[in-house]
Structures are given as C-alpha cells and as structure tokens.
Design an enzyme around this catalytic site. Structure first.
Site, PDB file in Angstrom:
ATOM      1  N   GLY A  13      36.381 -32.464  54.045  1.00 20.12           N
ATOM      2  CA  GLY A  13      37.532 -32.901  53.247  1.00 20.12           C
ATOM      3  C   GLY A  13      37.051 -33.383  51.884  1.00 20.12           C
ATOM      4  O   GLY A  13      37.609 -34.303  51.303  1.00 20.12           O
ATOM      5  N   ARG A  16      39.321 -33.314  47.915  1.00 18.61           N
ATOM      6  CA  ARG A  16      40.499 -34.092  47.478  1.00 18.61           C
ATOM      7  C   ARG A  16      40.304 -35.558  47.842  1.00 18.61           C
ATOM      8  O   ARG A  16      39.564 -35.888  48.773  1.00 18.61           O
ATOM      9  CB  ARG A  16      41.770 -33.589  48.185  1.00 18.61           C
ATOM     10  CG  ARG A  16      42.337 -32.348  47.564  1.00 18.61           C
ATOM     11  CD  ARG A  16      43.795 -32.140  47.937  1.00 18.61           C
ATOM     12  NE  ARG A  16      44.003 -31.781  49.319  1.00 18.61           N
ATOM     13  CZ  ARG A  16      44.858 -32.411  50.129  1.00 18.61           C
ATOM     14  NH1 ARG A  16      45.565 -33.438  49.692  1.00 18.61           N
ATOM     15  NH2 ARG A  16      45.004 -32.004  51.375  1.00 18.61           N
ATOM     16  N   VAL A  65      37.355 -28.336  60.545  1.00 15.78           N
ATOM     17  CA  VAL A  65      36.419 -29.118  61.372  1.00 15.78           C
ATOM     18  C   VAL A  65      36.824 -29.164  62.842  1.00 15.78           C
ATOM     19  O   VAL A  65      36.015 -29.505  63.701  1.00 15.78           O
ATOM     20  CB  VAL A  65      36.234 -30.560  60.834  1.00 15.78           C
ATOM     21  CG1 VAL A  65      35.561 -30.550  59.475  1.00 15.78           C
ATOM     22  CG2 VAL A  65      37.542 -31.326  60.816  1.00 15.78           C
ATOM     23  N   ASN A  91      34.708 -37.100  56.535  1.00 16.45           N
ATOM     24  CA  ASN A  91      35.845 -37.685  55.824  1.00 16.45           C
ATOM     25  C   ASN A  91      37.160 -36.954  56.121  1.00 16.45           C
ATOM     26  O   ASN A  91      38.231 -37.542  55.990  1.00 16.45           O
ATOM     27  CB  ASN A  91      35.539 -37.650  54.316  1.00 16.45           C
ATOM     28  CG  ASN A  91      36.768 -37.836  53.463  1.00 16.45           C
ATOM     29  OD1 ASN A  91      37.207 -38.952  53.223  1.00 16.45           O
ATOM     30  ND2 ASN A  91      37.361 -36.733  53.011  1.00 16.45           N
ATOM     31  N   SER A 143      39.256 -46.474  59.415  1.00 20.11           N
ATOM     32  CA  SER A 143      40.369 -47.028  58.627  1.00 20.11           C
ATOM     33  C   SER A 143      40.591 -48.471  59.055  1.00 20.11           C
ATOM     34  O   SER A 143      40.315 -48.832  60.209  1.00 20.11           O
ATOM     35  CB  SER A 143      41.647 -46.236  58.892  1.00 20.11           C
ATOM     36  OG  SER A 143      42.773 -46.946  58.393  1.00 20.11           O
ATOM     37  N   TYR A 156      47.336 -42.221  64.844  1.00 21.67           N
ATOM     38  CA  TYR A 156      46.315 -42.282  63.785  1.00 21.67           C
ATOM     39  C   TYR A 156      45.357 -43.461  64.024  1.00 21.67           C
ATOM     40  O   TYR A 156      44.133 -43.298  63.934  1.00 21.67           O
ATOM     41  CB  TYR A 156      47.017 -42.415  62.433  1.00 21.67           C
ATOM     42  CG  TYR A 156      46.091 -42.523  61.245  1.00 21.67           C
ATOM     43  CD1 TYR A 156      45.400 -41.412  60.769  1.00 21.67           C
ATOM     44  CD2 TYR A 156      45.915 -43.739  60.589  1.00 21.67           C
ATOM     45  CE1 TYR A 156      44.544 -41.517  59.674  1.00 21.67           C
ATOM     46  CE2 TYR A 156      45.072 -43.854  59.491  1.00 21.67           C
ATOM     47  CZ  TYR A 156      44.386 -42.740  59.037  1.00 21.67           C
ATOM     48  OH  TYR A 156      43.554 -42.847  57.950  1.00 21.67           O
ATOM     49  N   ALA A 158      44.656 -44.944  66.805  1.00 20.89           N
ATOM     50  CA  ALA A 158      43.810 -44.645  67.974  1.00 20.89           C
ATOM     51  C   ALA A 158      42.669 -43.710  67.573  1.00 20.89           C
ATOM     52  O   ALA A 158      41.524 -43.887  67.997  1.00 20.89           O
ATOM     53  CB  ALA A 158      44.653 -44.020  69.085  1.00 20.89           C
ATOM     54  N   LYS A 160      41.296 -43.446  64.646  1.00 22.71           N
ATOM     55  CA  LYS A 160      40.341 -44.142  63.772  1.00 22.71           C
ATOM     56  C   LYS A 160      39.541 -45.190  64.541  1.00 22.71           C
ATOM     57  O   LYS A 160      38.410 -45.501  64.185  1.00 22.71           O
ATOM     58  CB  LYS A 160      41.088 -44.748  62.582  1.00 22.71           C
ATOM     59  CG  LYS A 160      41.629 -43.693  61.627  1.00 22.71           C
ATOM     60  CD  LYS A 160      40.476 -42.914  61.005  1.00 22.71           C
ATOM     61  CE  LYS A 160      40.887 -41.717  60.198  1.00 22.71           C
ATOM     62  NZ  LYS A 160      39.748 -41.019  59.583  1.00 22.71           N
ATOM     63  N   ILE A 189      44.257 -46.746  50.105  1.00 19.28           N
ATOM     64  CA  ILE A 189      43.634 -46.144  48.927  1.00 19.28           C
ATOM     65  C   ILE A 189      44.610 -45.132  48.331  1.00 19.28           C
ATOM     66  O   ILE A 189      45.285 -44.405  49.068  1.00 19.28           O
ATOM     67  CB  ILE A 189      42.309 -45.425  49.324  1.00 19.28           C
ATOM     68  CG1 ILE A 189      41.391 -46.350  50.157  1.00 19.28           C
ATOM     69  CG2 ILE A 189      41.593 -44.890  48.089  1.00 19.28           C
ATOM     70  CD1 ILE A 189      40.894 -47.600  49.477  1.00 19.28           C
TER      71      ILE A 189
HETATM   72  P1  NDP Z   1      43.728 -36.557  51.682  1.00 11.12           P
HETATM   73  O1  NDP Z   1      44.913 -36.182  52.487  1.00 11.12           O
HETATM   74  O2  NDP Z   1      43.905 -36.902  50.247  1.00 11.12           O
HETATM   75  O3  NDP Z   1      42.605 -35.393  51.779  1.00 11.12           O
HETATM   76  C1  NDP Z   1      42.245 -34.924  53.039  1.00 11.12           C
HETATM   77  C2  NDP Z   1      41.109 -33.934  52.919  1.00 11.12           C
HETATM   78  O4  NDP Z   1      40.733 -33.552  54.243  1.00 11.12           O
HETATM   79  C3  NDP Z   1      41.471 -32.665  52.193  1.00 11.12           C
HETATM   80  O5  NDP Z   1      40.347 -32.246  51.434  1.00 11.12           O
HETATM   81  C4  NDP Z   1      41.747 -31.661  53.323  1.00 11.12           C
HETATM   82  O6  NDP Z   1      41.481 -30.298  52.966  1.00 11.12           O
HETATM   83  C5  NDP Z   1      40.749 -32.133  54.337  1.00 11.12           C
HETATM   84  N1  NDP Z   1      41.081 -31.740  55.711  1.00 11.12           N
HETATM   85  C6  NDP Z   1      42.167 -32.108  56.451  1.00 11.12           C
HETATM   86  N2  NDP Z   1      42.116 -31.524  57.667  1.00 11.12           N
HETATM   87  C7  NDP Z   1      40.965 -30.804  57.698  1.00 11.12           C
HETATM   88  C8  NDP Z   1      40.345 -29.965  58.667  1.00 11.12           C
HETATM   89  N3  NDP Z   1      40.904 -29.756  59.877  1.00 11.12           N
HETATM   90  N4  NDP Z   1      39.178 -29.373  58.357  1.00 11.12           N
HETATM   91  C9  NDP Z   1      38.603 -29.571  57.142  1.00 11.12           C
HETATM   92  N5  NDP Z   1      39.130 -30.339  56.175  1.00 11.12           N
HETATM   93  C10 NDP Z   1      40.306 -30.939  56.458  1.00 11.12           C
HETATM   94  O7  NDP Z   1      43.042 -37.771  52.467  1.00 11.12           O
HETATM   95  P2  NDP Z   1      42.382 -39.127  51.935  1.00 11.12           P
HETATM   96  O8  NDP Z   1      41.432 -38.835  50.863  1.00 11.12           O
HETATM   97  O9  NDP Z   1      43.434 -40.132  51.712  1.00 11.12           O
HETATM   98  O10 NDP Z   1      41.592 -39.626  53.254  1.00 11.12           O
HETATM   99  C11 NDP Z   1      40.252 -39.243  53.508  1.00 11.12           C
HETATM  100  C12 NDP Z   1      39.770 -39.929  54.775  1.00 11.12           C
HETATM  101  O11 NDP Z   1      39.871 -41.349  54.619  1.00 11.12           O
HETATM  102  C13 NDP Z   1      40.592 -39.586  56.027  1.00 11.12           C
HETATM  103  O12 NDP Z   1      39.743 -39.528  57.150  1.00 11.12           O
HETATM  104  C14 NDP Z   1      41.540 -40.750  56.148  1.00 11.12           C
HETATM  105  O13 NDP Z   1      41.970 -40.930  57.465  1.00 11.12           O
HETATM  106  C15 NDP Z   1      40.655 -41.890  55.668  1.00 11.12           C
HETATM  107  N6  NDP Z   1      41.391 -43.044  55.182  1.00 11.12           N
HETATM  108  C16 NDP Z   1      42.267 -42.937  54.117  1.00 11.12           C
HETATM  109  C17 NDP Z   1      42.945 -44.041  53.662  1.00 11.12           C
HETATM  110  C18 NDP Z   1      43.883 -43.986  52.502  1.00 11.12           C
HETATM  111  O14 NDP Z   1      44.547 -45.021  52.233  1.00 11.12           O
HETATM  112  N7  NDP Z   1      44.010 -42.878  51.778  1.00 11.12           N
HETATM  113  C19 NDP Z   1      42.788 -45.353  54.315  1.00 11.12           C
HETATM  114  C20 NDP Z   1      41.854 -45.353  55.412  1.00 11.12           C
HETATM  115  C21 NDP Z   1      41.201 -44.241  55.818  1.00 11.12           C
HETATM  116  P3  NDP Z   1      42.538 -29.430  52.066  1.00 11.12           P
HETATM  117  O15 NDP Z   1      42.430 -29.988  50.673  1.00 11.12           O
HETATM  118  O16 NDP Z   1      42.052 -28.031  52.148  1.00 11.12           O
HETATM  119  O17 NDP Z   1      43.894 -29.656  52.662  1.00 11.12           O
END
Ligand code: NDP
Length: 248
Positions: A13, A16, A65, A91, A143, A156, A158, A160, A189
């Site tokens: 991930g 983004r 993944v 991530n 998280s 979600y 569970a 994390k 975030i």
């Molecule tokens: P975003 O939704 O902004 O980005 C998610 C990223 O994960 C994208 O690049 C997406 O790819 C990729 N992705 C999703 N599913 C898959 C998959 N099956 N295989 C490969 N790549 C995948 O998420 P955030 O940046 O907000 O979050 C990142 C991490 O941080 C996550 O694990 C989230 O749970 C955790 N987190 C986020 C918080 C927040 O407030 N934002 C708080 C706490 C934890 P694509 O671009 O191709 O769709």
C-alpha cells in the site's frame, strides 16, 4: 542518522496515504523502495515519479497482499532481482466500518484477508531472505483502535488488534536471526481512508486528541523510518503509538 543506503524495502500500500509517505521517507534515506499497490495505477505512477524526481530509487508493483501465492512469487522476484529484502512495511489496509449488528460476511472476509492474512503472507515470504542475510526489519501498521476499540469499527479494530499479537509473536520467533518486528499504531491521520468521515466525527476526534489536531502521513512515516534504521536495532516486539496523545 537513520540512513538506509544499500537497503531494499517493500512497502505494501506504498503508493497512497501513509504508505506513500513511508515510501518517500525510506527512499530519501537511501533505500531502494518497492511499493506494492492493489489497483490505483495513477497513484502508483505519481508516487514513483515523485520519488525519482527527488533523487530516490523506487518502483511500483501491482500486488494483492491477500493472495498468498502472488505475494510469495513477488517477494521471491524482488529478492532475486534486487539482491535481498531488508525492510518490510506492512501498511496495506482497508476499513469497512459498520455496527456489529449490520456486519456482513464479505466485510469480515475482505478486512481480514487484506489486513491480517495479507500481513502474514508478506512476513512469511520475507522472513527467509531476512534470515539468510541475518538482518531484517518488519514494521506492521496497527491502529489506535486496535488497542482502544471504537464503536462502529468492530471488524477493523479486531483486525488491527490481531496485528499486535502477530507482531509480538514474530518478534520472539525471529529475534535470534537478527530480524526485528515492531508495530506502529497511528491515531487519526489525514488520508483517503479518513476523508469520508463527517465533519462532526472529525471534530470529535480532534477534541479527544490532546495535541488538538489530526496527524499527517509524514508523522507516521518518521516512526517507520526510525524502526527501519540501524539505530533501532535493540527494539523489537514494541508498539510505537503515533496518535497525538489520544491513547497513552
Ligand atoms: P489509504 O486508504 O489511503 O491507502 C491504502 C493503500 O493500501 C493503498 O495504496 C491501496 O492500494 C493499498 N491496498 C489496499 N488493499 C490492498 C491489497 N489487498 N493489496 C495491496 N495493497 C492494498 O490508507 P491509509 O494510508 O489511511 O492507511 C494505511 C495503513 O494505516 C492501513 O493499514 C490503515 O489501517 C492504517 N491506519 C490508518 C489510519 C488513518 O487514520 N488513516 C489510522 C490508523 C491506522 P491502491 O492505491 O491500489 O488502492
């Protein structure tokens, strides 16, 4: 401090949000960064171009993944082609928020297959090359809600919380092989994942955060960079909270 010259890193991930900020931080520190993404090609091109323009080394690979076989093949290919894998940032994550009474099977399956199984498959495939090299850094994104719980986020939260159990177990399993395994637990975030929250919810989050604001992806990436560095070599099995004081 915190240089990663010559290191190969995989950020799932990584194109983004928080993942992209991690990719940029690791590349700025000298690592060659492979960014895995699920489907958003534009974001992948944009992230690659931004890192290259800043003088870093990065490439994007399309990888779900949740697919154990594809993860194994991709990590084998990265290791062979680039000469190793030293840093893995798990991530990639999704959130399907819903009150427990409305939760559907596909929401549980999707969330767990990406957030939990996806992290397990990546760790499983990365651990061999790391053991061979007698060095490795695994950083898993949990998280704040994995520790505190949150109404409307049963599935979600569970997933994390599961990341924390996995992190602590792998830390114990691979410490003797030179591999450290830690978790980073962000608070709220500012990314695409949280952009759909209503203003009311966002205001509630800010008012329950002692630092009085939401966090930036770069602030999570700084913690990831530290845990990926030589300097963090005596830290394993820990949870580094980047949450503005929301949970202490
Ligand atoms: P975003 O939704 O902004 O980005 C998610 C990223 O994960 C994208 O690049 C997406 O790819 C990729 N992705 C999703 N599913 C898959 C998959 N099956 N295989 C490969 N790549 C995948 O998420 P955030 O940046 O907000 O979050 C990142 C991490 O941080 C996550 O694990 C989230 O749970 C955790 N987190 C986020 C918080 C927040 O407030 N934002 C708080 C706490 C934890 P694509 O671009 O191709 O769709």
């Amino acid at each position: 401090m915190f240089r990663l010259d010559g290191k190969i890193a995989l950020v799932t991930g990584g194109t983004r949000g928080i993942g992209r900020a991690c990719s940029e931080a690791l590349a700025a520190a000298g690592a060659h960064v492979v960014m895995a993404y699920r489907g958003n090609e534009d974001a992948a091109k944009d992230a690659t171009a931004a890192i290259e323009a800043a003088g870093g080394k990065a490439e994007a690979v399309k990888l779900d993944v949740a697919s154990a076989d594809t993860v194994a093949e991709t990590i084998k290919d990265i290791t062979k082609r680039l000469g190793g894998l030293h840093i893995l940032v798990n991530n990639a994550g999704i959130a399907r928020d819903q009150l427990l009474m409305r939760v559907k099977q596909d929401e549980v399956d999707d969330t767990f297959s990406t957030n939990v199984a996806g992290t397990i498959w990546c760790c499983k495939a990365a651990i061999r090359p790391m053991m061979r090299a007698k060095e490795g850094r695994i950083i898993n994104l949990s998280s704040v809600v994995g520790e505190t719980g949150n109404p409307g986020q049963a599935v979600y939260s569970a997933s994390k919380a599961a990341i924390l159990g996995l992190t602590k177990t792998l830390a114990r399993e691979y410490a003797s092989r030179g591999v450290t395994v830690n978790a980073v637990a962000p608070g709220y975030i500012d990314t695409d994942m949280t952009s759909s929250l209503s203003d009311e919810i966002k205001e509630g989050i800010v008012s329950s955060t002692p630092l009085g604001r939401v966090g930036r992806p770069e602030e999570v990436a700084a913690a990831v960079l530290f845990l990926a560095s030589e300097e963090a070599g005596y830290i394993t099995g820990q949870v580094l909270r980047v949450n503005g004081g929301m949970y202490v």
